[in-house]
Design a protein around this motif. Structure first.
Motif, PDB file in Angstrom:
ATOM      1  N   TYR A 122       1.474   5.844  -7.394  1.00  0.00           N
ATOM      2  CA  TYR A 122       0.250   5.832  -8.191  1.00  0.00           C
ATOM      3  C   TYR A 122       0.135   7.062  -9.095  1.00  0.00           C
ATOM      4  CZ  TYR A 122      -4.609   5.965  -9.579  1.00  0.00           C
ATOM      5  OH  TYR A 122      -5.745   6.051 -10.324  1.00  0.00           O
ATOM      6  N   GLU A 123       0.261   8.234  -8.553  1.00  0.00           N
ATOM      7  CA  GLU A 123       0.090   9.458  -9.343  1.00  0.00           C
ATOM      8  C   GLU A 123       1.110   9.552 -10.474  1.00  0.00           C
ATOM      9  OE1 GLU A 123      -2.358  11.707  -9.304  1.00  0.00           O
ATOM     10  OE2 GLU A 123      -3.347  10.560  -7.716  1.00  0.00           O
ATOM     11  N   ASP A 124       2.365   9.216 -10.192  1.00  0.00           N
ATOM     12  CA  ASP A 124       3.392   9.247 -11.239  1.00  0.00           C
ATOM     13  C   ASP A 124       3.076   8.252 -12.349  1.00  0.00           C
ATOM     14  OD1 ASP A 124       4.863  11.197  -9.953  1.00  0.00           O
ATOM     15  OD2 ASP A 124       6.270   9.786  -9.034  1.00  0.00           O
ATOM     16  N   LEU A 125       2.678   7.071 -11.955  1.00  0.00           N
ATOM     17  CA  LEU A 125       2.348   6.052 -12.958  1.00  0.00           C
ATOM     18  C   LEU A 125       1.128   6.471 -13.765  1.00  0.00           C
ATOM     19  CD1 LEU A 125       3.050   3.264 -14.108  1.00  0.00           C
ATOM     20  CD2 LEU A 125       1.452   2.296 -12.443  1.00  0.00           C
ATOM     21  N   LEU A 126       0.141   7.024 -13.102  1.00  0.00           N
ATOM     22  CA  LEU A 126      -1.060   7.487 -13.795  1.00  0.00           C
ATOM     23  C   LEU A 126      -0.707   8.552 -14.832  1.00  0.00           C
ATOM     24  CD1 LEU A 126      -4.148   7.261 -13.949  1.00  0.00           C
ATOM     25  CD2 LEU A 126      -4.268   9.061 -12.226  1.00  0.00           C
ATOM     26  N   THR A 149       0.839  -1.205   0.000  1.00  0.00           N
ATOM     27  CA  THR A 149       0.000   0.000   0.000  1.00  0.00           C
ATOM     28  C   THR A 149       0.870   1.250   0.000  1.00  0.00           C
ATOM     29  OG1 THR A 149      -1.764  -1.174   1.139  1.00  0.00           O
ATOM     30  CG2 THR A 149      -1.822   1.226   1.250  1.00  0.00           C
ATOM     31  N   GLU A 150       1.951   1.213   0.713  1.00  0.00           N
ATOM     32  CA  GLU A 150       2.889   2.337   0.751  1.00  0.00           C
ATOM     33  C   GLU A 150       3.503   2.577  -0.632  1.00  0.00           C
ATOM     34  OE1 GLU A 150       7.057   3.104   3.014  1.00  0.00           O
ATOM     35  OE2 GLU A 150       5.430   2.250   4.234  1.00  0.00           O
ATOM     36  N   VAL A 151       3.919   1.517  -1.287  1.00  0.00           N
ATOM     37  CA  VAL A 151       4.475   1.637  -2.647  1.00  0.00           C
ATOM     38  C   VAL A 151       3.402   2.174  -3.595  1.00  0.00           C
ATOM     39  CG1 VAL A 151       5.325   0.312  -4.630  1.00  0.00           C
ATOM     40  CG2 VAL A 151       6.249  -0.109  -2.343  1.00  0.00           C
ATOM     41  N   TYR A 152       2.202   1.644  -3.464  1.00  0.00           N
ATOM     42  CA  TYR A 152       1.085   2.073  -4.307  1.00  0.00           C
ATOM     43  C   TYR A 152       0.844   3.574  -4.150  1.00  0.00           C
ATOM     44  CZ  TYR A 152      -3.682   2.347  -6.161  1.00  0.00           C
ATOM     45  OH  TYR A 152      -4.797   2.692  -6.865  1.00  0.00           O
ATOM     46  N   ARG A 153       0.726   4.023  -2.930  1.00  0.00           N
ATOM     47  CA  ARG A 153       0.468   5.444  -2.675  1.00  0.00           C
ATOM     48  C   ARG A 153       1.616   6.324  -3.150  1.00  0.00           C
ATOM     49  NH1 ARG A 153      -2.130   4.572   3.228  1.00  0.00           N
ATOM     50  NH2 ARG A 153      -4.237   4.120   2.522  1.00  0.00           N
ATOM     51  N   ALA A 154       2.834   5.835  -2.996  1.00  0.00           N
ATOM     52  CA  ALA A 154       4.000   6.632  -3.378  1.00  0.00           C
ATOM     53  C   ALA A 154       4.130   6.783  -4.890  1.00  0.00           C
ATOM     54  CB  ALA A 154       5.271   5.991  -2.818  1.00  0.00           C
TER      55      ALA A 154
END
Length: 177
Positions: A17-21, A10-15
């Motif tokens: 997500y926006e960049d990947l999006l 979840t920490e990796v996801y939150r860190a």
């Protein structure tokens, strides 16, 4: 950086997500963005024990591969539409053919194809693209030859009905082999 808990993921996801999006939005068709991002994080979850210390480049590469796969799928569908259109024309093309009309016909056929139900697309693809006999296509679909022939006839009618009345393109309406 092996991820061992859901909280770490979840920490990796939150860190990231926006960049990947943003990365995917700049490169992919808007309809595919959410699917590609989701597919990327699903791959990350599945390979969480193998993720590098900085997973951002890995995520971008995985998203890029997902976009390439999506593009290949779109090209295959486009090629099928072109193949259907070409196989439906009687005789050879004349060099003086109106290219604008040809493009419009292909766009009309492509639009009509997209409106078909996936089951109709599959039946037509087996007949036109794969050039399977009715017996073999029926085996693929797990039905009788008669059921396949009826599905093919109905799919052809639905495709023909979607094409505009003035369009010169006629789908391959030959009887099932």
């Amino acid at each position: 950086m092996p991820i061992e808990t859901e909280a770490q993921f979840t920490e990796v996801y939150r860190a990231h997500y926006e960049d990947l999006l943003r990365f995917v939005r700049r490169r992919a068709h808007p309809m595919n963005v959410d699917d590609i991002v989701g597919e990327t994080f699903l791959a990350a979850w599945r390979r969480r024990s193998e993720l590098p210390e900085d997973p951002r480049p890995w995520l971008f590469r995985t998203a890029r591969n997902a976009m390439l796969n999506a593009n290949r799928g779109m090209r295959r569908r486009s090629a099928l539409v072109v193949h259907i259109q070409q196989s439906s024309e009687p005789g050879a093309r004349h060099a003086t053919a109106d290219m604008t009309a040809e493009v419009e016909n292909r766009l009309d056929l492509g639009a009509a194809w997209q409106e078909l139900a996936p089951a109709d697309q599959e039946v037509l693809a087996l007949h036109v693209w794969e050039e399977l006999s009715a017996r073999d296509a029926a085996k693929v679909l797990g039905c009788t030859r008669a059921a396949y022939a009826m599905r093919l006839t109905r799919a052809k009618r639905r495709l023909a009905a979607r094409l505009t009345a003035g369009t010169a393109v006629r789908p391959a309406l030959a009887t099932a082999r």
